[in-house]
Write an enzyme that holds these catalytic residues in place. Sequence first.
Site, PDB file in Angstrom:
ATOM      1  N   ASP A 478       1.453  58.928  19.451  1.00  0.00           N
ATOM      2  CA  ASP A 478       0.409  59.565  20.306  1.00  0.00           C
ATOM      3  C   ASP A 478       1.427  60.191  21.307  1.00  0.00           C
ATOM      4  O   ASP A 478       2.262  59.664  21.698  1.00  0.00           O
ATOM      5  CB  ASP A 478      -0.671  58.583  20.767  1.00  0.00           C
ATOM      6  CG  ASP A 478      -1.969  59.201  21.180  1.00  0.00           C
ATOM      7  OD1 ASP A 478      -1.952  60.591  21.376  1.00  0.00           O
ATOM      8  OD2 ASP A 478      -3.034  58.634  21.413  1.00  0.00           O
ATOM      9  N   ASP A 548      -9.625  64.768  19.081  1.00  0.00           N
ATOM     10  CA  ASP A 548     -10.280  63.528  19.117  1.00  0.00           C
ATOM     11  C   ASP A 548     -11.913  63.808  19.023  1.00  0.00           C
ATOM     12  O   ASP A 548     -12.574  62.732  19.266  1.00  0.00           O
ATOM     13  CB  ASP A 548     -10.027  63.067  20.546  1.00  0.00           C
ATOM     14  CG  ASP A 548      -8.707  62.311  20.792  1.00  0.00           C
ATOM     15  OD1 ASP A 548      -8.202  61.856  19.865  1.00  0.00           O
ATOM     16  OD2 ASP A 548      -8.448  62.032  22.122  1.00  0.00           O
TER      17      ASP A 548
HETATM   18  C1  DGJ Z   1      -5.602  59.609  22.038  1.00  0.00           C
HETATM   19  C2  DGJ Z   1      -5.883  59.818  20.484  1.00  0.00           C
HETATM   20  O1  DGJ Z   1      -6.127  61.177  20.075  1.00  0.00           O
HETATM   21  C3  DGJ Z   1      -6.878  58.728  19.989  1.00  0.00           C
HETATM   22  O2  DGJ Z   1      -7.127  59.015  18.776  1.00  0.00           O
HETATM   23  C4  DGJ Z   1      -6.470  57.390  20.415  1.00  0.00           C
HETATM   24  O3  DGJ Z   1      -5.268  57.122  19.626  1.00  0.00           O
HETATM   25  C5  DGJ Z   1      -6.179  57.162  22.067  1.00  0.00           C
HETATM   26  N1  DGJ Z   1      -5.418  58.357  22.524  1.00  0.00           N
HETATM   27  C6  DGJ Z   1      -5.680  55.968  22.434  1.00  0.00           C
HETATM   28  O4  DGJ Z   1      -5.326  55.707  23.569  1.00  0.00           O
END
Ligand code: DGJ
Length: 729
Positions: A478, A548
Amino acid sequence: MAIQFYEKEQLFKLDTKSTTYAIGIVDEEKFVGHIYYGEKVSDYRLGYLMRTEEPPFVPSKNDRDRVSFLDSFAMEYPAHGLGDYRESCISIRTLGGNVALSLSYISHEITKGKVPFQGLPSSFGSEEECSVLSILCEDKVTGIRVVLQYGVFEDVDVITRSVKVVNGGAEEVYLTKVYSACLDMDNKEFEAISLHGSWARERHKQVVPISHGKYSVESIRGETSHQDHCFMALQTKGTTQECGEVYAMNFVYSGNFKVMAQSDQFDQVRMVMGIHPEDFTWKLMPGEEFQAPEVVMVYSAEGLGQMTRTFHDFYRKHLIRSPYKDKKRPILINNWEATYFDFNTEKLIAIAKQASELGIEMLVMDDGWFGNRCDDNRALGDWFVNEDKLQGGLKYLVDEVNKLGMKFGIWFEPEMISPDSELYRAHPDWAIAIKGRTPSLCRNQYVLDLTRSEVLDYAYECVAKILRSANIEYVKWDMNRQLSDIGSAELPADRMGELYHRYVLAVYEMQERLMKEFPDLLLENCSGGGARFDPGMLFYSPQIWCSDDTDAIERLMIQEGTALIYPLSAMGAHVSDCPNHTVGRVTPFETRGYVALAGTFGYELDVTRIPAADREMIPEQVAMYHKYNDLVREGDYYRIASYADNHYFDCYGVVSKDKKEALYTFVQVLNRPNYHSRRICLKGLAPEKQYRIEGEERIYIGELLMKAGINVPNPWGDFVGKLIHVTEV
Ligand code: DGJ
């Protein structure tokens, strides 16, 4: 022969299956001009198109109007400062403060096979698949040499472009701009299609007419970004999925970029793409070289649909390297939306146990397992297991999950450092920051200065040590903030302009190391959702988290924009719980499954707590994934209707290469009264083949299904989906 040089005509002809690209060398100064890109032509005598007999002539015939010539001639790689006032592709600053360059042809080389660039992601192809043309040009005054690089992928109809700049002079120079590709064309009433959005709303398509002036799409956020995407296509007015000409560029890069279309005084269009010049300078010592990232160019004479399928084939065959690229990915369940930071071993095992009974194949432990990470305000950089949460340790948890017959995956955000972390307290200078300024926070975190080798080694070791400690088969990598406060404690002042690009190179280096040490690892890139969904990252990971936003209806638009360029095999898509955590919408569990099926497929929910009726549907969805995933991953994608355009329903399909099988997804977003059924024309089938639609007795001929179509019954309610599975009889 994919690349031919015609000595007498001083002309290069680059041919793919359906396209031709022509380049000419003109005048005593040997300018490298652009002649043609478009549908394949057999005749190589294209030089007459270069307008060198029309005023203002080439300088050897009419030097009094040299500026007029430079300002109108179609260049392959326009330089700066001598009279071409359109957007240039390269500019420099010498020690004497001069900025101009004039590039003349010196020599060329035609080779077979394409080797990826060192330290940068780029396409690859065997000697049978790809021929490479390298044209060496030189600026006589400064000694700067520029190699124009063309990769010709004959079978997949793709031409890649890039440049390598070499300092052949006696003094250092500063590169202040290096784009990778340029296309000079007459304006065919072009419209630009590009992708835009925000967090949770990535890659929505936009079409605007090209009129005089400059239209650019760009990122200066240090990453590709949620907001804009490193892609642009110029399409002739009225282009549809099936008709119209399309010229597309996509950048194999994950940092600052700029793509621009400029319409000039003579209604010519110049399209350029490359690293964004803002805050970019690169010091080149004598003898040193700079390799610019690659641009993938696609020309389609058959509308956007053909462009899409060309990109998909190209990325599946010539960019994605992972051993997983042609394989079905394990169906995963990720605990982010299930628990956020509130989890422990017991909770994760309970989720895994229930999930394994339903046929889910991998548990992914998301953010919150390390250091004092009880929320998103702290602990990035402290990559040691929090044993208060993971009682018994990480290996115990992984082993327990493995005993359930499931694989185990883990989340990292290796590029970051929280001000509230042990790492920051020990090394405050490891964060990217400008000396004397308090850096700006974003999600309460800073970015690690990975351009320093000790920082990169540390960050890499943190990840590797955890992966070595247990049987971890998947990593979600990430990256949750854009870059700002561009400064490094180590780089000297005259190299500070290199930081953005050096940062991207450092991320690539870390991921390359990871793939070398853990070749079987399934890597999924992610950036606060889909801010780094780009071809650069696809070189390292076969899949990327798309957004997300897991709401099925929002996903229709996000996935439509993403699939305009990227294969479905690369799109991370999960079924989540309702009301949806981003938009609060309630959609049927079934529809959520259909929409996630167009990606890597998985779950993002607490399977122990969702409604029993939803849980009971999971084994059916698992079976559906196993039944259709080969087709979805490897097939040809067809867009039939777009909810983004019509505001009522969405429809797309995937057809196997042999046209024996197809799967169409129909989602009615909003119902309307007085509709009995909707007429849908299927796409991509063989007109002469006979087909059956699953659930029906009757046999159809392909032509009928495509030209006359089928009536899709109008479902009751909103957000209702349906799969239409067609097989040859
Ligand atoms: C952003 C990601 O896109 C989410 O799926 C998740 O992993 C969060 N960060 C965690 O902080």
